[in-house]
Design a protein around this motif. Structure first.
Motif, PDB file in Angstrom:
ATOM      1  N   HIS A 144       0.856  -1.184   0.000  1.00  0.00           N
ATOM      2  CA  HIS A 144       0.000   0.000   0.000  1.00  0.00           C
ATOM      3  C   HIS A 144       0.895   1.237   0.000  1.00  0.00           C
ATOM      4  O   HIS A 144       1.543   1.557   1.006  1.00  0.00           O
ATOM      5  CB  HIS A 144      -0.920  -0.004   1.216  1.00  0.00           C
ATOM      6  CG  HIS A 144      -1.852  -1.174   1.258  1.00  0.00           C
ATOM      7  ND1 HIS A 144      -3.120  -1.135   0.706  1.00  0.00           N
ATOM      8  CD2 HIS A 144      -1.689  -2.431   1.753  1.00  0.00           C
ATOM      9  CE1 HIS A 144      -3.695  -2.308   0.872  1.00  0.00           C
ATOM     10  NE2 HIS A 144      -2.859  -3.112   1.507  1.00  0.00           N
ATOM     11  N   ILE A 163       9.162   3.163  -4.711  1.00  0.00           N
ATOM     12  CA  ILE A 163       8.999   2.310  -5.894  1.00  0.00           C
ATOM     13  C   ILE A 163      10.264   1.505  -6.140  1.00  0.00           C
ATOM     14  O   ILE A 163      10.204   0.304  -6.460  1.00  0.00           O
ATOM     15  CB  ILE A 163       8.637   3.171  -7.116  1.00  0.00           C
ATOM     16  CG1 ILE A 163       7.240   3.771  -6.937  1.00  0.00           C
ATOM     17  CG2 ILE A 163       8.704   2.343  -8.403  1.00  0.00           C
ATOM     18  CD1 ILE A 163       6.895   4.838  -7.945  1.00  0.00           C
ATOM     19  N   LEU A 218       1.242  -7.205  -5.444  1.00  0.00           N
ATOM     20  CA  LEU A 218       0.339  -6.189  -5.977  1.00  0.00           C
ATOM     21  C   LEU A 218       0.610  -4.869  -5.250  1.00  0.00           C
ATOM     22  O   LEU A 218       0.984  -4.867  -4.075  1.00  0.00           O
ATOM     23  CB  LEU A 218      -1.104  -6.635  -5.753  1.00  0.00           C
ATOM     24  CG  LEU A 218      -2.258  -5.689  -6.065  1.00  0.00           C
ATOM     25  CD1 LEU A 218      -2.324  -5.416  -7.553  1.00  0.00           C
ATOM     26  CD2 LEU A 218      -3.570  -6.299  -5.578  1.00  0.00           C
ATOM     27  N   VAL A 219       0.422  -3.745  -5.944  1.00  0.00           N
ATOM     28  CA  VAL A 219       0.646  -2.426  -5.356  1.00  0.00           C
ATOM     29  C   VAL A 219      -0.636  -1.611  -5.485  1.00  0.00           C
ATOM     30  O   VAL A 219      -1.194  -1.477  -6.579  1.00  0.00           O
ATOM     31  CB  VAL A 219       1.802  -1.686  -6.053  1.00  0.00           C
ATOM     32  CG1 VAL A 219       2.012  -0.309  -5.427  1.00  0.00           C
ATOM     33  CG2 VAL A 219       3.086  -2.510  -5.983  1.00  0.00           C
ATOM     34  N   VAL A 220      -1.097  -1.065  -4.366  1.00  0.00           N
ATOM     35  CA  VAL A 220      -2.260  -0.181  -4.353  1.00  0.00           C
ATOM     36  C   VAL A 220      -1.778   1.218  -3.989  1.00  0.00           C
ATOM     37  O   VAL A 220      -1.131   1.412  -2.957  1.00  0.00           O
ATOM     38  CB  VAL A 220      -3.328  -0.655  -3.341  1.00  0.00           C
ATOM     39  CG1 VAL A 220      -4.488   0.342  -3.299  1.00  0.00           C
ATOM     40  CG2 VAL A 220      -3.830  -2.047  -3.708  1.00  0.00           C
ATOM     41  N   VAL A 221      -2.087   2.193  -4.843  1.00  0.00           N
ATOM     42  CA  VAL A 221      -1.677   3.578  -4.628  1.00  0.00           C
ATOM     43  C   VAL A 221      -2.899   4.395  -4.233  1.00  0.00           C
ATOM     44  O   VAL A 221      -3.914   4.399  -4.960  1.00  0.00           O
ATOM     45  CB  VAL A 221      -1.020   4.182  -5.880  1.00  0.00           C
ATOM     46  CG1 VAL A 221      -0.495   5.585  -5.595  1.00  0.00           C
ATOM     47  CG2 VAL A 221       0.111   3.280  -6.381  1.00  0.00           C
ATOM     48  N   LEU A 252       7.125   3.314 -11.642  1.00  0.00           N
ATOM     49  CA  LEU A 252       5.877   2.717 -11.173  1.00  0.00           C
ATOM     50  C   LEU A 252       5.257   1.849 -12.268  1.00  0.00           C
ATOM     51  O   LEU A 252       4.842   0.708 -12.024  1.00  0.00           O
ATOM     52  CB  LEU A 252       4.905   3.817 -10.750  1.00  0.00           C
ATOM     53  CG  LEU A 252       3.494   3.390 -10.355  1.00  0.00           C
ATOM     54  CD1 LEU A 252       3.515   2.420  -9.178  1.00  0.00           C
ATOM     55  CD2 LEU A 252       2.640   4.617 -10.021  1.00  0.00           C
ATOM     56  N   GLN A 284       5.050  -6.038 -10.538  1.00  0.00           N
ATOM     57  CA  GLN A 284       3.749  -6.280  -9.922  1.00  0.00           C
ATOM     58  C   GLN A 284       2.705  -5.348 -10.544  1.00  0.00           C
ATOM     59  O   GLN A 284       2.993  -4.195 -10.879  1.00  0.00           O
ATOM     60  CB  GLN A 284       3.802  -6.010  -8.411  1.00  0.00           C
ATOM     61  CG  GLN A 284       4.898  -6.722  -7.667  1.00  0.00           C
ATOM     62  CD  GLN A 284       6.154  -5.862  -7.518  1.00  0.00           C
ATOM     63  OE1 GLN A 284       6.379  -4.929  -8.277  1.00  0.00           O
ATOM     64  NE2 GLN A 284       6.985  -6.194  -6.530  1.00  0.00           N
ATOM     65  N   SER A 330      -0.393  -2.724 -10.552  1.00  0.00           N
ATOM     66  CA  SER A 330      -0.689  -1.623  -9.635  1.00  0.00           C
ATOM     67  C   SER A 330      -2.099  -1.099  -9.875  1.00  0.00           C
ATOM     68  O   SER A 330      -2.600  -1.114 -11.007  1.00  0.00           O
ATOM     69  CB  SER A 330       0.329  -0.492  -9.810  1.00  0.00           C
ATOM     70  OG  SER A 330       0.391  -0.068 -11.159  1.00  0.00           O
ATOM     71  N   CYS A 339      -0.348   3.746 -13.245  1.00  0.00           N
ATOM     72  CA  CYS A 339      -0.764   2.462 -12.675  1.00  0.00           C
ATOM     73  C   CYS A 339      -1.450   1.628 -13.753  1.00  0.00           C
ATOM     74  O   CYS A 339      -1.936   2.148 -14.757  1.00  0.00           O
ATOM     75  CB  CYS A 339      -1.711   2.682 -11.497  1.00  0.00           C
ATOM     76  SG  CYS A 339      -0.948   3.494 -10.069  1.00  0.00           S
ATOM     77  N   ASP A 340      -1.499   0.330 -13.530  1.00  0.00           N
ATOM     78  CA  ASP A 340      -2.109  -0.563 -14.519  1.00  0.00           C
ATOM     79  C   ASP A 340      -3.623  -0.427 -14.554  1.00  0.00           C
ATOM     80  O   ASP A 340      -4.232  -0.476 -15.627  1.00  0.00           O
ATOM     81  CB  ASP A 340      -1.729  -2.014 -14.204  1.00  0.00           C
ATOM     82  CG  ASP A 340      -0.240  -2.254 -14.351  1.00  0.00           C
ATOM     83  OD1 ASP A 340       0.282  -2.071 -15.465  1.00  0.00           O
ATOM     84  OD2 ASP A 340       0.401  -2.610 -13.342  1.00  0.00           O
TER      85      ASP A 340
END
Length: 267
Positions: free
Chosen positions: A14, A38, A49-52, A90, A95, A97, A116-117
């Motif tokens: 996170h 990052i 997984l990355v949550v921004v 990023l 992973q 995002s 982000c993705d």
């Protein structure tokens, strides 16, 4: 740090923009902090997984105008390059995002979200590219990413008109993956997270690597941003913006001194 990082037991990182008093506007220190976090994540095999997300009920109000009010061309170019590097890093993470868009997501904040993705938005989020009104151009890669995600027509409209759209409208334009009511936003995020965690991690990383070959950039973006930032008209527009914010803050602090006919300007 202005950008904090936690990793939960499921391997979800996170990344949190933590400057709520400025609606998480990105100043130079915040961009540097984002880059450092990052870079750390890029070498973590345990992160899936990355949550921004932003604190204070808003994602990001864009670049801090104070950093862009009176920079030299060289300084503006350096700031453009720093933001580009952080956002590119990023986007290049192995992973996937997810950006969580709530409250304000404009300018550099939308550019960050586009790096982000996937993007999950509150239906009442405020999203757009108001840079031209301040005499600047987006400089952190967001324009090309909007074209890649939502098409040239959407990019033209957002950039040239400066219109701020809702999360619901952004979903209709495919700018965000999905939108949800504020009360159901965490459930919508959890649904996307669970789908991504169900995939095989190495396959995900390879899929991202394949998709990265389609990335495009705008030529001379840094140079154009530096040029516009140095124009007298651009500097005046940004100073006017800062003056309006200061006047609005003073009026809220001491309303008895505010002129009766003054229109309240949102900070």
């Amino acid at each position: 740090m202005p950008v904090s990082l936690t990793i939960d037991p499921d391997g979800v990182a996170h990344l949190t923009l933590d400057r709520p008093e400025k609606r998480n506007a990105l100043d130079n220190a915040m961009v540097a902090s984002l880059q450092a976090q990052i870079d750390f994540l890029a070498h973590r095999d345990d992160v899936r997984l990355v949550v921004v997300r932003g604190t204070g009920g808003t994602f990001c109000a864009g670049a801090d105008i104070a950093d862009w009010a009176t920079p030299s061309n060289a300084t503006a170019a350096k700031q453009s390059i720093s933001g580009n590097r952080a956002f590119d890093a990023l986007a290049a993470l192995p992973q996937p995002s997810i950006a969580v868009l709530e409250g304000t997501t404009v300018g550099g904040g939308l550019e960050l979200a586009m790096a982000c993705d996937l993007r999950v938005a509150a239906d009442n989020a405020v999203i757009g590219l108001p840079e031209l009104g301040l005499g600047n151009l987006p400089s952190w890669g967001g324009t090309a990413r909007i074209v890649a995600v939502a098409g040239l027509g959407v990019a033209r409209h957002l950039l040239l008109s400066g219109e701020l759209i809702t999360g619901t409208r952004a979903a209709e334009l495919h700018l965000v993956t999905t939108s949800s009511t504020t009360g159901m936003l965490d459930d919508a995020i959890a649904a996307v997270v669970n789908r991504l965690l169900a995939a095989e991690p190495q396959a995900v990383a390879l899929a991202k690597a394949n998709l990265a070959t389609f990335d495009q950039r705008l030529p001379a973006e840094d140079a154009m941003a530096a040029y516009t930032a140095g124009l007298d008209s651009s500097r005046q527009r940004k100073q006017d913006f800062l003056d309006r914010k200061a006047a609005a803050k003073a009026a809220r602090t001491n309303p008895t001194n505010a002129p009766e006919a003054t229109t309240r300007v949102q900070s």
